[in-house]
Design an enzyme around this catalytic site. Structure first.
Site, PDB file in Angstrom:
ATOM      1  N   HIS A  27     -43.249  -1.834  -3.781  1.00  0.00           N
ATOM      2  CA  HIS A  27     -42.137  -2.733  -4.100  1.00  0.00           C
ATOM      3  C   HIS A  27     -42.304  -4.098  -3.446  1.00  0.00           C
ATOM      4  O   HIS A  27     -42.534  -5.080  -4.140  1.00  0.00           O
ATOM      5  CB  HIS A  27     -40.771  -2.123  -3.750  1.00  0.00           C
ATOM      6  CG  HIS A  27     -40.488  -0.836  -4.433  1.00  0.00           C
ATOM      7  ND1 HIS A  27     -40.553  -0.689  -5.805  1.00  0.00           N
ATOM      8  CD2 HIS A  27     -40.150   0.389  -3.937  1.00  0.00           C
ATOM      9  CE1 HIS A  27     -40.268   0.552  -6.125  1.00  0.00           C
ATOM     10  NE2 HIS A  27     -40.022   1.232  -5.014  1.00  0.00           N
TER      11      HIS A  27
ATOM     12  N   ASP B 185     -42.861   4.739 -10.958  1.00  0.00           N
ATOM     13  CA  ASP B 185     -41.834   5.081  -9.984  1.00  0.00           C
ATOM     14  C   ASP B 185     -40.877   6.159 -10.488  1.00  0.00           C
ATOM     15  O   ASP B 185     -41.214   7.337 -10.518  1.00  0.00           O
ATOM     16  CB  ASP B 185     -41.091   3.809  -9.585  1.00  0.00           C
ATOM     17  CG  ASP B 185     -40.247   3.990  -8.320  1.00  0.00           C
ATOM     18  OD1 ASP B 185     -40.114   5.112  -7.836  1.00  0.00           O
ATOM     19  OD2 ASP B 185     -39.706   2.995  -7.820  1.00  0.00           O
TER      20      ASP B 185
END
Length: 479
Positions: free
Chosen positions: A294, A345
Site C-alpha cells: 500500500h 488484495d
C-alpha cells in the site's frame, strides 16, 4: 481437517494432473508478435524445458508448436487474501456507523471469517488462483493470516490452513509464493487481539513452528514455488520481531502492510514517535527482499527514501479505491526509480487490466494530467506492464520478469485478432489491451511452463467453479 497422509496423496494426484495436462517435457511456443527483453519482435519461437525455464528465444522463425498471437511476460499478483474473495459484493451498504470506513469494513470481515472452515478456504483459494490465471497473472503471492479455528484454538497441525493454500496451488498450477503472516497484537501498545483477530494470532515462537511446517508441505509443489514471511503490520507485531522475521525468511521474500490508513499513521506516530515509513526504515535493513504493501500515506521525503532502499511497493488500486485508502504516489515513486508491483488484495475484483488502469487513472485524477506514467520512450501501458513484471518477479522471488533465456516461462498470450487491437503495433498493442480491452483478450497462460489457461479458460475451470459455487451456498448469509 485433513491429516498429513491424505494431504500428500492429494498433492501427488494434483501434480500428476499438472504434469500430464499442463506441461510436456519440452514445449515450443510460436508467437506472431512478442514483447522480449529488448523490445518488440516478430515470428518469435520460445522453447521451454521440463523445469519450466526458457532455453531459447528466436525471432523471424517459422511457426511450430503452440501458435499464439501476442506473447507477453505474465506478472505475479503480489498481494492476496484469498478468503476475502467470497465477501465480494457483500459490503456495499452503509452500516450503523454513518462514517463507514476501512475500519467498519474490517469488522464485517472479522465476522465473515468466523464461518470459514479449512475446506472452504481451500476451495475459495483454488477459485481465486484460477481467476488470477485467467486474468493473465502467472503467480500468486498469498499473504496468509487465517491460521486457527474459530475461537483461536490451533488446529492439530499448526499449518493446516497454510497447507490448504498449498493444496489449492497444486490443483490450479499457479506459481505460489506463500507468506505465512505473523500477527500477535491488537495495536502498537501490545494490547491483546480482539475477538475478530484471534484466528490470526501467534507469538513468534509458535509462528516459527507454523512456518517450518508450511515449509515441509511446500516441498511437494513444483520447484518454482517460494516461501517467505509476512509480519502483518507495525500494529500487529513487536518491533523486535521484525529482525526475527527477516532471519526466519532466509533468502525468501518479506512483505508487510505499511502506511495504508491515516489512523495507522497516527497510532504509530503516537506510540513510536515516528511515522510508519521512517520507523520501518530505522528498524529494518530494507532492501530488495522487502515488499511494502500500500504505502498510501507517504510524504515526498519518505517516498524518496523508501524508493532508494530497493524495496518494492506492492500497490492494490482496486482494493485501495474500494476501502477509501487513498492514492499511491506512483509518478513520484517511479520517478525516483522505485520498484513497483501489483496485487488484488481483497479480491473484490480480480483483473490485471483493471488494476493497471486504476493506477494510471488515479494519478490523472489527482494531478489533472494525462499519460501520467508514460516517458519519452515508453507509452503508459508499456511502462506499467514492464514495471509490474519486474517488481512482481522481485517481490515474489521468481526468476521471471521478461521473455529471455534462463527465465521462468511465466507467459500470457493475447488475441491479436481482437477488434480492440485491430491495426495496432508496438506499444499501442499494450495500450489498447490495457485501456480499451480487458482480460477477455487473454487466450493462454503458462506458469513456469505449465500451460494452465487455454482458449481463455483454466484447464480445470468447471470443477473449480462447481466447488466454489457449493461453498458459497454453504456460507449463505454469513454477513
Amino acid at each position: 481437517m485433513i491429516l498429513l497422509l491424505p494431504i500428500l496423496v492429494y498433492f501427488f494426484i494434483c501434480l500428476h494432473i499438472l504434469m500430464s495436462q499442463g506441461r510436456s517435457p519440452m514445449a515450443v511456443i510460436s508467437a506472431r508478435t512478442a514483447l522480449l527483453e529488448g523490445g518488440w519482435a516478430h515470428d518469435v519461437r520460445v522453447e521451454i524445458d521440463a523445469s519450466g525455464k526458457i532455453v531459447s528465444v528466436l525471432s523471424d522463425q517459422n511457426p511450430e508448436g503452440h501458435k499464439t498471437g501476442i506473447l507477453l511476460p505474465a506478472p505475479a499478483n503480489v498481494h492476496s487474501h484469498a478468503f476475502q474473495r467470497a465477501m465480494a459484493g457483500l459490503t456495499e451498504r452503509k452500516g450503523p456507523d454513518p462514517s463507514d470506513s476501512f475500519w467498519t469494513w474490517r469488522q464485517l470481515m472479522f465476522r465473515f471469517l468466523d464461518r470459514l472452515t479449512p475446506d472452504h478456504v481451500e476451495g475459495i483459494a483454488a477459485f481465486v488462483q484460477m481467476e488470477m490465471l485467467e486474468a493473465g497473472y502467472a503467480a500468486n503471492v498469498e499473504f496468509h493470516y487465517l491460521h486457527h479455528q474459530p475461537g483461536g484454538s490451533a488446529y492439530d497441525k499448526l499449518s493446516e490452513m497454510s497447507d490448504r493454500i498449498v493444496a489449492a496451488a497444486a490443483h490450479t498450477g499457479i506459481g505460489l509464493t506463500l507468506l505465512p503472516v505473523h500477527y500477535e497484537y491488537g495495536g502498537c501498545d501490545g494490547r491483546p487481539l480482539g475477538q475478530g483477530q484471534i484466528r490470526f494470532g501467534n507469538d513468534f515462537e509458535r509462528f516459527a513452528k507454523l512456518h517450518d511446517q508450511a515449509r515441509q508441505t511446500m516441498q511437494y509443489l513444483p520447484s518454482d514455488s517460494r516461501l517467505g514471511v509476512a509480519p502483518h503490520s507495525l500494529r500487529a507485531v513487536a518491533a523486535r520481531d521484525l529482525k526475527s522475521a527477516s532471519d526466519l525468511a532466509g533468502d525468501g521474500p518479506l512483505h508487510m502492510h505499511l502506511s495504508e490508513q491515516q489512523a495507522e499513521v497516527d497510532e504509530v506516530l503516537a506510540f513510536h514517535g515516528a511515522r510508519p515509513i521512517s520507523f520501518f526504515l530505522d528498524q529494518c535493513d530494507a532492501g530488495p527482499q522487502w515488499c511494502l504493501i500500500h504505502c498510501i500515506q507517504m510524504n515526498s521525503a519518505e517516498s524518496d527514501q523508501l524508493a532508494r532502499s530497493g524495496a518494492v511497493a506492492g500497490i492494490c488500486p482496486v482494493t485501495e479505491a474500494s476501502l477509501g485508502d487513498g492514492i499511491f504516489g506512483a509518478t513520484a515513486w517511479l520517478g525516483a526509480g522505485g520498484a513497483l508491483a501489483i496485487g488484488s488484495d481483497s479480491n473484490i475484483r480480480i483483473s490485471l487490466t483493471e488494476e493497471l488502469r486504476a493506477l494510471e487513472y488515479s494519478q490523472r485524477l489527482r494531478d489533472h494530467s494525462r499519460a501520467s506514467l508514460a516517458t519519452h520512450d515508453r507509452s503508459t501501458g508499456r511502462r506499467l506492464f514492464e514495471a509490474v513484471n519486474k517488481g512482481g518477479a522481485q517481490a515474489s522471488g521468481r526468476n521471471s520478469a521478461c521473455i529471455s533465456e534462463g527465465r521462468l516461462a511465466d507467459l500470457v498470450a493475447i488475441d491479436d485478432g481482437h477488434v480492440d487491437l485491430a491495426g495496432r503495433t508496438g506499444d499501442a498493442l499494450l495500450d489498447s489491451y490495457i485501456f480499451a480491452g480487458d482480460d477477455s483478450l487473454v487466450t493462454d497462460v503458462w506458469s513456469a511452463g505449465r500451460h494452465m489457461v487455454r482458449q481463455g479458460q483454466h484447464i480445470a475451470h468447471d470443477a473449480i467453479v462447481s466447488r466454489y459455487r457449493s461453498i458459497m451456498h454453504e456460507l449463505g448469509d454469513a454477513l
